[in-house]
Design a protein around this motif. Structure first.
Motif, mmCIF file in Angstrom:
data_model
loop_
_atom_site.group_PDB
_atom_site.id
_atom_site.type_symbol
_atom_site.label_atom_id
_atom_site.label_comp_id
_atom_site.label_asym_id
_atom_site.label_seq_id
_atom_site.Cartn_x
_atom_site.Cartn_y
_atom_site.Cartn_z
ATOM 1 N N ILE A 405 0.838 -1.203 0.000
ATOM 2 C CA ILE A 405 0.000 0.000 0.000
ATOM 3 C C ILE A 405 0.872 1.252 0.000
ATOM 4 C CG2 ILE A 405 -1.608 1.390 1.381
ATOM 5 C CD1 ILE A 405 -2.900 -1.230 2.306
ATOM 6 N N GLN A 406 1.885 1.279 0.856
ATOM 7 C CA GLN A 406 2.743 2.462 0.960
ATOM 8 C C GLN A 406 3.505 2.707 -0.338
ATOM 9 O OE1 GLN A 406 2.744 4.746 3.572
ATOM 10 N NE2 GLN A 406 3.739 5.847 1.883
ATOM 11 N N ARG A 407 3.997 1.645 -0.967
ATOM 12 C CA ARG A 407 4.715 1.815 -2.236
ATOM 13 C C ARG A 407 3.797 2.406 -3.303
ATOM 14 N NH1 ARG A 407 9.556 -1.652 -2.729
ATOM 15 N NH2 ARG A 407 9.875 -2.722 -0.736
ATOM 16 N N LEU A 408 2.533 1.954 -3.315
ATOM 17 C CA LEU A 408 1.585 2.464 -4.300
ATOM 18 C C LEU A 408 1.231 3.923 -4.015
ATOM 19 C CD1 LEU A 408 0.328 1.370 -6.814
ATOM 20 C CD2 LEU A 408 -1.584 0.473 -5.464
ATOM 21 N N LEU A 409 1.081 4.260 -2.748
ATOM 22 C CA LEU A 409 0.835 5.659 -2.386
ATOM 23 C C LEU A 409 2.009 6.547 -2.789
ATOM 24 C CD1 LEU A 409 -0.768 5.245 1.158
ATOM 25 C CD2 LEU A 409 -1.872 6.255 -0.843
ATOM 26 N N ASP A 410 3.220 6.040 -2.634
ATOM 27 C CA ASP A 410 4.401 6.822 -2.997
ATOM 28 C C ASP A 410 4.416 7.154 -4.485
ATOM 29 O OD1 ASP A 410 5.305 6.806 -0.395
ATOM 30 O OD2 ASP A 410 6.725 5.173 -0.679
ATOM 31 N N VAL A 411 4.102 6.168 -5.327
ATOM 32 C CA VAL A 411 4.161 6.424 -6.765
ATOM 33 C C VAL A 411 3.025 7.348 -7.200
ATOM 34 C CG1 VAL A 411 2.787 4.453 -7.615
ATOM 35 C CG2 VAL A 411 4.646 5.355 -8.996
ATOM 36 N N ILE A 412 1.847 7.207 -6.593
ATOM 37 C CA ILE A 412 0.744 8.113 -6.920
ATOM 38 C C ILE A 412 1.083 9.539 -6.527
ATOM 39 C CG2 ILE A 412 -1.637 8.719 -6.305
ATOM 40 C CD1 ILE A 412 -2.249 5.727 -6.180
ATOM 41 N N ASP A 413 1.720 9.703 -5.381
ATOM 42 C CA ASP A 413 2.082 11.026 -4.890
ATOM 43 C C ASP A 413 3.052 11.749 -5.816
ATOM 44 O OD1 ASP A 413 1.843 12.995 -2.742
ATOM 45 O OD2 ASP A 413 3.933 12.550 -2.309
ATOM 46 N N GLU A 414 3.815 10.988 -6.585
ATOM 47 C CA GLU A 414 4.816 11.581 -7.469
ATOM 48 C C GLU A 414 4.425 11.542 -8.950
ATOM 49 O OE1 GLU A 414 7.494 13.181 -6.522
ATOM 50 O OE2 GLU A 414 7.098 12.827 -4.397
ATOM 51 N N THR A 415 3.213 11.100 -9.248
ATOM 52 C CA THR A 415 2.774 11.015 -10.646
ATOM 53 C C THR A 415 2.171 12.341 -11.100
ATOM 54 O OG1 THR A 415 2.374 8.626 -10.551
ATOM 55 C CG2 THR A 415 1.187 9.867 -12.237
ATOM 56 N N SER A 416 2.714 12.905 -12.179
ATOM 57 C CA SER A 416 2.238 14.191 -12.704
ATOM 58 C C SER A 416 1.558 13.986 -14.046
ATOM 59 C CB SER A 416 3.412 15.166 -12.874
ATOM 60 O OG SER A 416 4.051 15.397 -11.639
ATOM 61 N N ILE A 417 0.306 14.442 -14.154
ATOM 62 C CA ILE A 417 -0.455 14.323 -15.404
ATOM 63 C C ILE A 417 -1.236 15.616 -15.615
ATOM 64 C CG2 ILE A 417 -2.203 13.037 -16.677
ATOM 65 C CD1 ILE A 417 -1.564 10.621 -14.927
ATOM 66 N N TYR A 418 -1.136 16.182 -16.835
ATOM 67 C CA TYR A 418 -1.830 17.445 -17.116
ATOM 68 C C TYR A 418 -1.890 17.655 -18.638
ATOM 69 C CZ TYR A 418 -3.078 22.386 -16.907
ATOM 70 O OH TYR A 418 -3.730 23.586 -17.056
ATOM 71 N N PRO A 419 -2.973 18.250 -19.170
ATOM 72 C CA PRO A 419 -4.156 18.788 -18.503
ATOM 73 C C PRO A 419 -5.308 17.788 -18.370
ATOM 74 C CG PRO A 419 -4.200 19.445 -20.787
ATOM 75 C CD PRO A 419 -2.935 18.638 -20.594
ATOM 76 N N VAL A 420 -5.120 16.593 -18.922
ATOM 77 C CA VAL A 420 -6.158 15.570 -18.794
ATOM 78 C C VAL A 420 -6.413 15.294 -17.309
ATOM 79 C CG1 VAL A 420 -6.676 13.133 -19.215
ATOM 80 C CG2 VAL A 420 -5.648 14.519 -21.020
ATOM 81 N N ARG A 421 -7.675 15.276 -16.935
ATOM 82 C CA ARG A 421 -8.022 14.987 -15.543
ATOM 83 C C ARG A 421 -7.924 13.484 -15.295
ATOM 84 N NH1 ARG A 421 -11.687 18.746 -17.441
ATOM 85 N NH2 ARG A 421 -11.664 20.768 -16.404
ATOM 86 N N THR A 422 -7.584 13.102 -14.076
ATOM 87 C CA THR A 422 -7.446 11.679 -13.751
ATOM 88 C C THR A 422 -8.081 11.365 -12.403
ATOM 89 O OG1 THR A 422 -5.394 11.619 -12.442
ATOM 90 C CG2 THR A 422 -5.168 11.845 -14.843
ATOM 91 N N ASN A 423 -8.183 10.069 -12.124
ATOM 92 C CA ASN A 423 -8.707 9.607 -10.838
ATOM 93 C C ASN A 423 -7.596 9.356 -9.830
ATOM 94 O OD1 ASN A 423 -7.579 7.315 -12.016
ATOM 95 N ND2 ASN A 423 -9.131 5.933 -11.194
ATOM 96 N N ALA A 424 -6.397 9.901 -10.060
ATOM 97 C CA ALA A 424 -5.245 9.598 -9.196
ATOM 98 C C ALA A 424 -5.495 9.983 -7.743
ATOM 99 C CB ALA A 424 -3.994 10.291 -9.728
#
Length: 616
Positions: A405-424
């Protein structure tokens, strides 16, 4: 041995298959539609063939074009991936009849499990426990209503040829049955060309447990343990993991043995998944886990099984399709650690998870140990309105569940996507939810916790200040160190919106044209201040098309009085139905939509004038 393979699919699964095939020395052939001419799977394959216009019905779903592409390129085999034609028995037979190798189960096995009612009857004969319900041939509304009363509400209506959450409705009370049945049948007809349904008892505290099975042409069938896919939204999986939280060894042994019996009952070859529904009101117990259906293909969530077993399931598919035996015996398979997968979609949770299309100007995944990114797009690619809006599958493997869980939270926290909106950010909130962390799961968790899961993070002022200070406009406009006790404040655009940001710290020697801030799955892009072109927005009471689509039902007329929440029309987009409702009590003053008409995003479809309040 297969030496040249055509992948009859697109996106991340096509890229996934290409990667394994290449590692085995197999030449790969991609197929593509107009919309996918420059897609990553096309760029990744050794060869590619154009198969038609953008709509899947005119390209990826046309079996004749795919078989012709295989023959023209000299491919020996066709891998269907998942979705599209992967569970189409007629297509599988056509591939075999064309003298090609079908990377999947035999057509008869697909047919045996393709219709949920017939599959359940077969499972009963094989001694596999099934959910109480109605599987009859009488599809009249009257008979179905009668059976629903006998089963007892709530009941679940399911398309017999369904999958992916389509053609499925939970009905709470008898008064809603006919409307939900009509909607379910319409969606099933559009998605599967079959509007027949079955009924099942709605299970209290349901958990979605599935077992990965694998068979070969030598009579061997093994299981690769279970996955938990209980975190769902509208019957569509959001987060999957393996093994299932709270699964004891005795229950695991019984459920996996039942899955193997199910696969043997249809003489199964290749990768398949037996899906079960569990009544988890008293924890996971073997006597409260019931067969739902079999998916006769590779699953979207197969990476979590690969991570805990060390097995490449695509490699096994290609080996078995080539006539080889399963590489490992059951006693050689074991569980190592824990794995969790989150489906990252181009969709806007704040707007009912409507798909968000457009160019991925920014797409940046940070690399972390134990994290695997399965994607079919790169920065600069476009999310098309023609297909499933998945951007990537984020897969983490840890020594235990909390570590994963923590590893997955870490990668989500550092994922940058723009301008398309996402469910991150929604995924971030779900993974951090106390009930999920505790393993207290059921398929209703997301609905119950929606208010919490939909809370968008706000950027910290310090992060915005640091980003703003790195812009060239600060260097050019201020030209000095801003180190006063009270910081200056300047105007900038943050995701296109004018925002006042404090300025403190030191201006860098060289500024950037934009700066990216990412936190908890949300991305903000800070740019120099300028007047942005106004985003189109209609006046209060105007109902806009949330995305391109087809109007399949119009329920009101001009001049008609409506109440808040009343359905005005139904828009079909991304193979799903979206009901548009009245925002308040009022009268329909304009109606531009017609049944069968195509509409573009943000087109004004209907205008509701609010009812006048009575004077006191």
């Amino acid at each position: 041995m297969i030496t040249k393979l055509l992948i009859a699919n697109r996106g991340e699964i096509a890229c996934r298959i290409i990667r394994t095939a290449r590692s085995m020395g197999i030449v790969t052939v991609a197929v593509f539609s107009d919309a996918d001419a420059k897609a990553l799977h096309v760029r990744s394959a050794d060869e590619s063939v154009h198969i038609g216009p953008s709509p899947a019905a005119e390209s990826y779903l046309v079996s004749e074009k795919i078989i012709a592409a295989a023959k023209d390129t000299g491919a020996q085999a066709i891998h269907p991936g998942y979705g599209f034609l992967s569970e189409n028995a007629d297509f599988a037979q056509s591939v075999i009849d064309a003298g090609l190798i079908w990377v999947g189960p035999k057509p008869d096995s697909i047919r045996a499990m393709g219709l949920k009612d017939a599959a359940k009857e077969r499972m009963i004969a094989a001694g596999v426990p099934v959910t109480p319900g109605y599987l009859g041939e009488d599809q009249s509304v009257e008979r179905l209503k009668q059976e629903a009363e006998t089963i007892g509400y709530p009941v679940l209506i399911k398309a017999v040829a369904g999958g992916g959450g389509k053609g499925m409705r939970k009905v709470e009370k008898a008064a809603d049955f006919e409307a939900d049945l009509e909607s379910c049948r319409r969606e099933a007809k559009a998605s599967f060309s079959n509007d027949e349904v079955l009924l099942e008892k709605w299970i209290t505290s349901p958990r979605h447990i599935e077992v990965q099975v694998f068979g070969d042409s030598h009579g061997n069938v093994v299981h690769l343990f279970e996955r938990d896919c209980s975190l769902q939204r509208r019957h569509q999986k959001v987060i999957e993991e393996a093994p299932a939280p709270g699964m004891d060894e005795a229950t695991r042994e019984e459920i996996c043995a039942a899955a193997v019996r199910a696969a043997k009952a249809v003489d199964y070859e290749g990768a398949g998944t037996i899906e079960f529904i569990a009544d988890a009101s008293e924890g996971l117990r073997a006597d409260r886990i019931f067969f739902m259906e079999m998916n006769t293909r590779l699953q979207v969530e197969h990476p979590v099984t690969e991570e805990i077993t060390g097995v490449d399931l695509v490699e096994w598919q290609l080996l078995v399709a080539g006539g080889e035996a399963i590489p490992l015996k059951q006693e050689e398979l074991f569980i190592d650690g824990h794995s969790i997968e989150a489906r990252l979609y181009a969709e806007d949770p704040a707007k009912g998870f409507l798909p968000s299309t457009g160019r991925l100007d920014i797409l940046d995944f940070e690399e972390f140990d134990g994290v695997r990114i399965e994607t079919g797009v790169e920065e600069g690619d476009t999310i098309s309105p023609f297909y499933d809006p998945m951007i990537a599958k984020l897969v983490a493997h840890g020594v235990d569940r909390i570590d994963a869980i923590q590893r997955l939270l870490d990668v989500i926290d550092e994922t940058s996507i723009y301008p398309v909106r996402t469910n991150a950010y929604f995924l971030n909130n779900a993974l951090a939810c106390g009930q999920f962390v505790d393993g207290d799961l059921d398929t209703g968790l997301i609905e119950r916790e929606a208010d919490t899961l939909l809370v968008e993070p706000e950027p910290e002022e310090e992060m915005l200040a640091e980003a703003a200070m790195g812009l060239s406009s600060v260097t050019n406009q201020f030209g000095f160190r801003l180190n006063k006790t009270e910081p200056l404040r300047g105007w900038f655009n943050v995701n296109g919106q004018p925002t006042e940001i404090p300025l403190y710290g030191e201006c860098p020697d060289e500024g950037a044209d934009f700066a990216v801030v990412t936190e908890q799955g949300k991305t903000w892009v800070v740019t120099p201040w300028r007047e942005e072109g106004g985003h189109h927005s209609a006046a209060d009471g105007a109902i806009l098309a949330p995305m391109p689509g087809k109007v399949i039902a119009v329920d009101v007329a001009e001049g008609q009085a409506v109440t808040a929440g009343q359905r005005l029309m139904v828009l079909e987009a991304m193979k799903m139905e979206h009901a548009l409702t009245a925002p308040f009590d009022g009268t329909v003053t304009e109606l531009s939509a017609v049944t069968g008409g195509q509409v573009q995003v943000e087109a004004v479809l209907v205008v509701v004038e609010p009812a006048k309040q009575d004077e006191a």
